[in-house]
Design an enzyme around this catalytic site. Sequence first.
Site, PDB file in Angstrom:
ATOM      1  N   ASP A 269      35.728  71.347  70.168  1.00  0.00           N
ATOM      2  CA  ASP A 269      37.012  70.997  69.565  1.00  0.00           C
ATOM      3  C   ASP A 269      36.977  71.439  68.090  1.00  0.00           C
ATOM      4  O   ASP A 269      36.616  70.664  67.209  1.00  0.00           O
ATOM      5  CB  ASP A 269      37.218  69.475  69.693  1.00  0.00           C
TER       6      ASP A 269
ATOM      7  N   LYS B  74      43.512  70.313  64.470  1.00  0.00           N
ATOM      8  CA  LYS B  74      42.840  70.474  65.758  1.00  0.00           C
ATOM      9  C   LYS B  74      43.588  71.430  66.676  1.00  0.00           C
ATOM     10  O   LYS B  74      43.226  71.575  67.836  1.00  0.00           O
ATOM     11  CB  LYS B  74      42.771  69.113  66.468  1.00  0.00           C
TER      12      LYS B  74
ATOM     13  N   GLU C  55      31.536  68.426  72.503  1.00  0.00           N
ATOM     14  CA  GLU C  55      32.108  67.450  73.433  1.00  0.00           C
ATOM     15  C   GLU C  55      31.899  67.912  74.872  1.00  0.00           C
ATOM     16  O   GLU C  55      31.582  69.072  75.138  1.00  0.00           O
ATOM     17  CB  GLU C  55      33.626  67.295  73.203  1.00  0.00           C
TER      18      GLU C  55
ATOM     19  N   THR D 226      40.644  75.155  71.045  1.00  0.00           N
ATOM     20  CA  THR D 226      39.622  74.331  71.683  1.00  0.00           C
ATOM     21  C   THR D 226      38.950  75.237  72.706  1.00  0.00           C
ATOM     22  O   THR D 226      39.630  75.791  73.566  1.00  0.00           O
ATOM     23  CB  THR D 226      40.255  73.124  72.410  1.00  0.00           C
TER      24      THR D 226
ATOM     25  N   GLU E  66      33.200  70.563  67.049  1.00  0.00           N
ATOM     26  CA  GLU E  66      32.844  69.259  67.602  1.00  0.00           C
ATOM     27  C   GLU E  66      32.252  69.493  68.989  1.00  0.00           C
ATOM     28  O   GLU E  66      32.882  70.135  69.836  1.00  0.00           O
ATOM     29  CB  GLU E  66      34.062  68.322  67.677  1.00  0.00           C
TER      30      GLU E  66
ATOM     31  N   GLN F 104      42.631  68.018  58.191  1.00  0.00           N
ATOM     32  CA  GLN F 104      42.587  66.706  58.846  1.00  0.00           C
ATOM     33  C   GLN F 104      42.617  65.550  57.837  1.00  0.00           C
ATOM     34  O   GLN F 104      43.349  64.577  58.014  1.00  0.00           O
ATOM     35  CB  GLN F 104      41.297  66.621  59.687  1.00  0.00           C
TER      36      GLN F 104
ATOM     37  N   ASP G 273      42.376  64.331  73.703  1.00  0.00           N
ATOM     38  CA  ASP G 273      41.041  64.250  73.120  1.00  0.00           C
ATOM     39  C   ASP G 273      40.760  62.821  72.679  1.00  0.00           C
ATOM     40  O   ASP G 273      41.618  62.173  72.087  1.00  0.00           O
ATOM     41  CB  ASP G 273      40.931  65.213  71.928  1.00  0.00           C
TER      42      ASP G 273
ATOM     43  N   HIS H  92      29.207  58.962  66.268  1.00  0.00           N
ATOM     44  CA  HIS H  92      30.154  59.850  65.583  1.00  0.00           C
ATOM     45  C   HIS H  92      31.219  59.025  64.850  1.00  0.00           C
ATOM     46  O   HIS H  92      31.500  59.271  63.672  1.00  0.00           O
ATOM     47  CB  HIS H  92      30.822  60.780  66.603  1.00  0.00           C
TER      48      HIS H  92
ATOM     49  N   GLU I 144      29.179  65.753  60.025  1.00  0.00           N
ATOM     50  CA  GLU I 144      28.118  64.742  60.024  1.00  0.00           C
ATOM     51  C   GLU I 144      26.775  65.337  59.616  1.00  0.00           C
ATOM     52  O   GLU I 144      26.028  64.714  58.857  1.00  0.00           O
ATOM     53  CB  GLU I 144      27.985  64.125  61.415  1.00  0.00           C
TER      54      GLU I 144
ATOM     55  N   ARG J  38      38.477  70.218  58.677  1.00  0.00           N
ATOM     56  CA  ARG J  38      38.325  68.878  58.079  1.00  0.00           C
ATOM     57  C   ARG J  38      39.229  68.647  56.881  1.00  0.00           C
ATOM     58  O   ARG J  38      39.649  67.517  56.630  1.00  0.00           O
ATOM     59  CB  ARG J  38      36.873  68.665  57.660  1.00  0.00           C
TER      60      ARG J  38
END
Length: 412
Positions: A229, A249, A199, A253, A197, A236, A124, A131, A359, A233
Amino acid sequence: MTDLIPSWVSYANDPQCDFPLNNLPCGAFVQADSTSRCCTAIGDQVLDLHALEERGIITFGGTLRTGAWNAFMALGQSEWLRLRHQLMSMLREGADTGDQLSPHLVPLENVRMTMPFEVAEYTDFYAGRHHATNVGTMFRGAENALPSNWLHIPIGYNGRASSVVVSGTPVHRPMGQLKGPQDEVPHFGPAQRFDMELEMGAVVGQASSGRLSVDQAFKNIFGYVLLNDWSARDIQGWEYQPLGPFQSKASATSISPWIITTSALEPFRVPAPEREVPLLPYLRESGPMLYDIALEVGLTPQDGRETVITRTNYREMYYSSAQQLAHHTSSGCPMRIGDLLGSGTISGAGKNERGSLLELSWGGNEPIAIEGGARAFLQDGDTLVLRGHAQGRGFRIGFGACVGQVLPVQQD
Ligand code: CA
């Protein structure tokens, strides 16, 4: 830009249909208790390619009777194109093949899609500038938002192929080690800041050993899927330094069930944004290698209605998948057929164009409004759907949906 290629499968000619004859995506399906079968989609039907090869209507060395596209990908680009051309001539309006093919068309609504390919390895990247700037600002402050290497290297990390799942597979909220800013010591518990996420995933269709140029890398990519993904948070934030994400993560996925080939996407190539500093020669592209693909994410709470929470475009990326693949091989790292490269979260410049809740809610401080409520991060029961398409004249190259529902923490 090319026009719609009309098909005798009538719904394929509808401007809103994801799967016109121009698309011919690669998927795999099951029906009742059958094993997975390779197929393509045309209009609102799947065409059973396993059956076509079994009956000798098409011949690709038995690779389409394997339930996944890896063996077919190994045949190489000329065979990829031969299949596309054969399907086009058989499904084209006016072709005299209706009697031969109709028994092998199955309504999409009657099948369940399975993983279209066996994921060899999963990497990834972190290649979206908006971002990276947003996340960097939240984690390290505006002055240090972009790491000093970011404009020179498509940064990535090695993820887990084992947890890549196909659209429709529910995802459990992960447990993990957590330590909030006020906590003196960490504890183990359910992630409270579970996120998505948005992607694109590039599917590598040719094996390589040694360095690939960007042009070679471009040719080795078989196609693209939508990719979510899932990211915890709070796990993370505590674990990521200095080696990057790990368990935050690794729970899942999700990918969309159709690989959209680079041939179908060819008319939609667009250049990367202006470079702020020149890239090193091994990363320079000889032409446009991104694609104009409109993307959106819908969030539906349990028993609620959908709100589209973001709209953006794949062309916002700073690095293309070809550049990422070239960089991935720059040390001599061998690549396998079925390697999956996540683009990195795709965010646009605008507030409603951000590709993650982190975000959109600015670190959880500004929850966004949804039908009947608000969200900072995902709640149990929430369903996310990623959608994407390239817009042609009177037709669209759709990706199909990438759907996943958040379930509560899995009990032992
Ligand atoms: Ca990611």
